[in-house]
Structures are given as C-alpha cells and as structure tokens.
Design a protein around this motif. Structure first.
Motif, PDB file in Angstrom:
ATOM      1  N   GLU A 169       3.017   9.082 116.654  1.00  0.00           N
ATOM      2  CA  GLU A 169       3.866   8.890 115.484  1.00  0.00           C
ATOM      3  C   GLU A 169       5.265   8.580 115.989  1.00  0.00           C
ATOM      4  O   GLU A 169       5.801   9.314 116.828  1.00  0.00           O
ATOM      5  CB  GLU A 169       3.877  10.156 114.630  1.00  0.00           C
ATOM      6  CG  GLU A 169       4.715  10.022 113.373  1.00  0.00           C
ATOM      7  CD  GLU A 169       4.631  11.260 112.506  1.00  0.00           C
ATOM      8  OE1 GLU A 169       5.658  11.977 112.432  1.00  0.00           O
ATOM      9  OE2 GLU A 169       3.559  11.517 111.944  1.00  0.00           O
ATOM     10  N   GLY A 170       5.834   7.484 115.524  1.00  0.00           N
ATOM     11  CA  GLY A 170       7.179   7.111 115.953  1.00  0.00           C
ATOM     12  C   GLY A 170       7.243   6.936 117.449  1.00  0.00           C
ATOM     13  O   GLY A 170       6.435   6.227 118.040  1.00  0.00           O
ATOM     14  N   ASP A 171       8.190   7.637 118.086  1.00  0.00           N
ATOM     15  CA  ASP A 171       8.387   7.504 119.534  1.00  0.00           C
ATOM     16  C   ASP A 171       7.692   8.602 120.334  1.00  0.00           C
ATOM     17  O   ASP A 171       7.978   8.804 121.501  1.00  0.00           O
ATOM     18  CB  ASP A 171       9.877   7.489 119.868  1.00  0.00           C
ATOM     19  CG  ASP A 171      10.587   8.785 119.495  1.00  0.00           C
ATOM     20  OD1 ASP A 171       9.946   9.687 118.900  1.00  0.00           O
ATOM     21  OD2 ASP A 171      11.786   8.907 119.783  1.00  0.00           O
TER      22      ASP A 171
ATOM     23  N   ASP B 116      12.045   2.437 124.275  1.00  0.00           N
ATOM     24  CA  ASP B 116      11.903   1.082 124.829  1.00  0.00           C
ATOM     25  C   ASP B 116      10.745   0.978 125.828  1.00  0.00           C
ATOM     26  O   ASP B 116      10.854   0.340 126.869  1.00  0.00           O
ATOM     27  CB  ASP B 116      13.206   0.621 125.488  1.00  0.00           C
ATOM     28  CG  ASP B 116      14.364   0.595 124.509  1.00  0.00           C
ATOM     29  OD1 ASP B 116      14.137   0.256 123.327  1.00  0.00           O
ATOM     30  OD2 ASP B 116      15.493   0.914 124.925  1.00  0.00           O
TER      31      ASP B 116
ATOM     32  N   MET C 191       9.546  -0.124 120.025  1.00  0.00           N
ATOM     33  CA  MET C 191       8.170  -0.325 120.392  1.00  0.00           C
ATOM     34  C   MET C 191       7.271   0.209 119.275  1.00  0.00           C
ATOM     35  O   MET C 191       7.594   1.183 118.618  1.00  0.00           O
ATOM     36  CB  MET C 191       7.838   0.403 121.696  1.00  0.00           C
ATOM     37  CG  MET C 191       8.715   0.075 122.895  1.00  0.00           C
ATOM     38  SD  MET C 191       8.551  -1.568 123.546  1.00  0.00           S
ATOM     39  CE  MET C 191       6.937  -1.502 124.274  1.00  0.00           C
ATOM     40  N   SER C 192       6.124  -0.405 119.133  1.00  0.00           N
ATOM     41  CA  SER C 192       5.178   0.036 118.110  1.00  0.00           C
ATOM     42  C   SER C 192       4.415   1.270 118.601  1.00  0.00           C
ATOM     43  O   SER C 192       4.394   1.578 119.801  1.00  0.00           O
ATOM     44  CB  SER C 192       4.191  -1.083 117.788  1.00  0.00           C
ATOM     45  OG  SER C 192       3.260  -1.243 118.847  1.00  0.00           O
ATOM     46  N   ILE C 193       3.762   1.933 117.674  1.00  0.00           N
ATOM     47  CA  ILE C 193       2.946   3.092 118.028  1.00  0.00           C
ATOM     48  C   ILE C 193       1.848   2.675 119.006  1.00  0.00           C
ATOM     49  O   ILE C 193       1.589   3.373 119.987  1.00  0.00           O
ATOM     50  CB  ILE C 193       2.367   3.735 116.749  1.00  0.00           C
ATOM     51  CG1 ILE C 193       3.495   4.447 115.984  1.00  0.00           C
ATOM     52  CG2 ILE C 193       1.230   4.689 117.070  1.00  0.00           C
ATOM     53  CD1 ILE C 193       3.092   4.982 114.633  1.00  0.00           C
ATOM     54  N   GLU C 194       1.225   1.540 118.756  1.00  0.00           N
ATOM     55  CA  GLU C 194       0.154   1.083 119.656  1.00  0.00           C
ATOM     56  C   GLU C 194       0.692   0.770 121.053  1.00  0.00           C
ATOM     57  O   GLU C 194       0.022   1.064 122.054  1.00  0.00           O
ATOM     58  CB  GLU C 194      -0.581  -0.116 119.062  1.00  0.00           C
ATOM     59  CG  GLU C 194      -1.451   0.244 117.869  1.00  0.00           C
ATOM     60  CD  GLU C 194      -2.439   1.389 118.146  1.00  0.00           C
ATOM     61  OE1 GLU C 194      -3.110   1.376 119.205  1.00  0.00           O
ATOM     62  OE2 GLU C 194      -2.529   2.307 117.309  1.00  0.00           O
ATOM     63  N   GLN C 195       1.883   0.200 121.140  1.00  0.00           N
ATOM     64  CA  GLN C 195       2.483  -0.069 122.453  1.00  0.00           C
ATOM     65  C   GLN C 195       2.790   1.235 123.180  1.00  0.00           C
ATOM     66  O   GLN C 195       2.594   1.339 124.396  1.00  0.00           O
ATOM     67  CB  GLN C 195       3.750  -0.906 122.300  1.00  0.00           C
ATOM     68  CG  GLN C 195       3.474  -2.340 121.902  1.00  0.00           C
ATOM     69  CD  GLN C 195       4.743  -3.086 121.540  1.00  0.00           C
ATOM     70  OE1 GLN C 195       5.592  -2.579 120.786  1.00  0.00           O
ATOM     71  NE2 GLN C 195       4.888  -4.295 122.076  1.00  0.00           N
ATOM     72  N   ASN C 196       3.278   2.226 122.436  1.00  0.00           N
ATOM     73  CA  ASN C 196       3.553   3.534 123.038  1.00  0.00           C
ATOM     74  C   ASN C 196       2.267   4.171 123.547  1.00  0.00           C
ATOM     75  O   ASN C 196       2.230   4.733 124.651  1.00  0.00           O
ATOM     76  CB  ASN C 196       4.245   4.457 122.038  1.00  0.00           C
ATOM     77  CG  ASN C 196       5.689   4.079 121.796  1.00  0.00           C
ATOM     78  OD1 ASN C 196       6.301   3.362 122.581  1.00  0.00           O
ATOM     79  ND2 ASN C 196       6.240   4.551 120.694  1.00  0.00           N
ATOM     80  N   LYS C 197       1.192   4.078 122.781  1.00  0.00           N
ATOM     81  CA  LYS C 197      -0.087   4.636 123.213  1.00  0.00           C
ATOM     82  C   LYS C 197      -0.602   3.911 124.461  1.00  0.00           C
ATOM     83  O   LYS C 197      -1.135   4.543 125.374  1.00  0.00           O
ATOM     84  CB  LYS C 197      -1.111   4.558 122.077  1.00  0.00           C
ATOM     85  CG  LYS C 197      -0.827   5.558 120.962  1.00  0.00           C
ATOM     86  CD  LYS C 197      -1.678   5.332 119.737  1.00  0.00           C
ATOM     87  CE  LYS C 197      -3.107   5.702 119.919  1.00  0.00           C
ATOM     88  NZ  LYS C 197      -3.889   5.591 118.658  1.00  0.00           N
ATOM     89  N   ARG C 198      -0.411   2.607 124.523  1.00  0.00           N
ATOM     90  CA  ARG C 198      -0.831   1.856 125.710  1.00  0.00           C
ATOM     91  C   ARG C 198      -0.023   2.274 126.937  1.00  0.00           C
ATOM     92  O   ARG C 198      -0.569   2.388 128.044  1.00  0.00           O
ATOM     93  CB  ARG C 198      -0.719   0.351 125.468  1.00  0.00           C
ATOM     94  CG  ARG C 198      -1.895  -0.212 124.687  1.00  0.00           C
ATOM     95  CD  ARG C 198      -1.942  -1.726 124.720  1.00  0.00           C
ATOM     96  NE  ARG C 198      -0.798  -2.352 124.086  1.00  0.00           N
ATOM     97  CZ  ARG C 198      -0.693  -2.616 122.788  1.00  0.00           C
ATOM     98  NH1 ARG C 198      -1.671  -2.291 121.965  1.00  0.00           N
ATOM     99  NH2 ARG C 198       0.385  -3.204 122.313  1.00  0.00           N
TER     100      ARG C 198
END
Length: 146
Positions: free
Chosen positions: A79-81, A111, A1-8
């Motif tokens: 950052e990262g995961d 994920d 997952m991207s950083i932006e997806q993780n933040k969302r």
C-alpha cells in the motif's frame, strides 16, 4: 512509483539475497537507508544496520550455514510506499542445528529504493542458532554455543 513497481523491487531483493548478490542489494537501497530488527532480546539482535551492512548480511550469515541462505516469500501486501512480506527460511547450520525462521518484513520505498526495512522474526531461534551476526566484521559472526 506504483505499488506493483514497489513489489517488484522487493522481490528483486529476495532474488538478490538468494543469489548472494551484495551489489544488487546495495543498488536497491537509498543513501539514507536504515535496517533494524524489532527484536527485544538478546541485546546483540537489536541491530541497526547501514546499507552496506544490510547488503553484506546474507553472505555473512551464510558462512555458518551448510549452503547459502535462501528466503522464500510466503505472501506480499503493498500500500503506497510500503510493502509487507511474510517470508521463511530453512537452513542447516555447520553444527547441525536447523535454522528455519519465519519473518515479517516491512519495506519502505522512495523512488524505487528502500529507505527503511524492519524485520520481525523469532529472536529465540536466531539466538539459539547464531552467537552473533556482524556484517561489518564477518569474522565475528558465529554459531551459538551448543
């Protein structure tokens, strides 16, 4: 997952907490999820919660507040995961005390799901407002003695 997806995903958790949506919180956690506070005292605040307890915690805490708990994001860094969040709440307890804590959360994702969340907050304030927070037995959750 991207950083932006993780933040969302993390923002989705805050939104679910503010709605009191236990199912949405549970859906954000991996099967091997764990939550823990980084408090040192009192002993009851040294909790390690399962994903089910983590999902129930906001509604469990809200039962001793005049309105459901609301968490506000102050800042979010990723950052990262890992996603780090500064947050705050300002609530009134049923006994009139003010629970206005500041938090720092560290979310670790895999994920798109949380595998771990660590909470740093003012344990003195939590202890002075709550006698216990027990998501596995909500009836045991209590305000601190006045």
């Amino acid at each position: 997952m991207s950083i932006e997806q993780n933040k969302r995903a993390v923002q989705s958790w805050f939104d679910a907490v503010n709605r009191g949506d236990e199912a949405a919180i549970l859906a954000l956690t991996a099967e091997d999820f764990g939550f823990r506070t980084m408090a040192r005292q009192p002993e009851w605040l040294l909790y390690h919660w399962t994903r089910e307890e983590f999902a129930k915690a906001p509604t469990t805490m809200s039962q001793v507040l005049t309105a459901p708990i609301q968490l506000s994001v102050v800042a979010m860094t990723a950052e990262g995961d890992r996603v780090a969040v500064e947050a705050e709440t300002d609530s009134e307890m049923l006994n009139g005390k003010r629970y206005n804590n500041a938090y720092h959360f560290v979310f670790t994702l895999r994920d798109g799901k949380f595998t771990e969340v660590r909470e740093y907050s003012c344990s003195y304030l939590a202890q002075s407002c709550f006698g216990a927070v027990v998501p596995s037995d909500p009836a045991s959750t209590a305000m601190a003695d006045a």
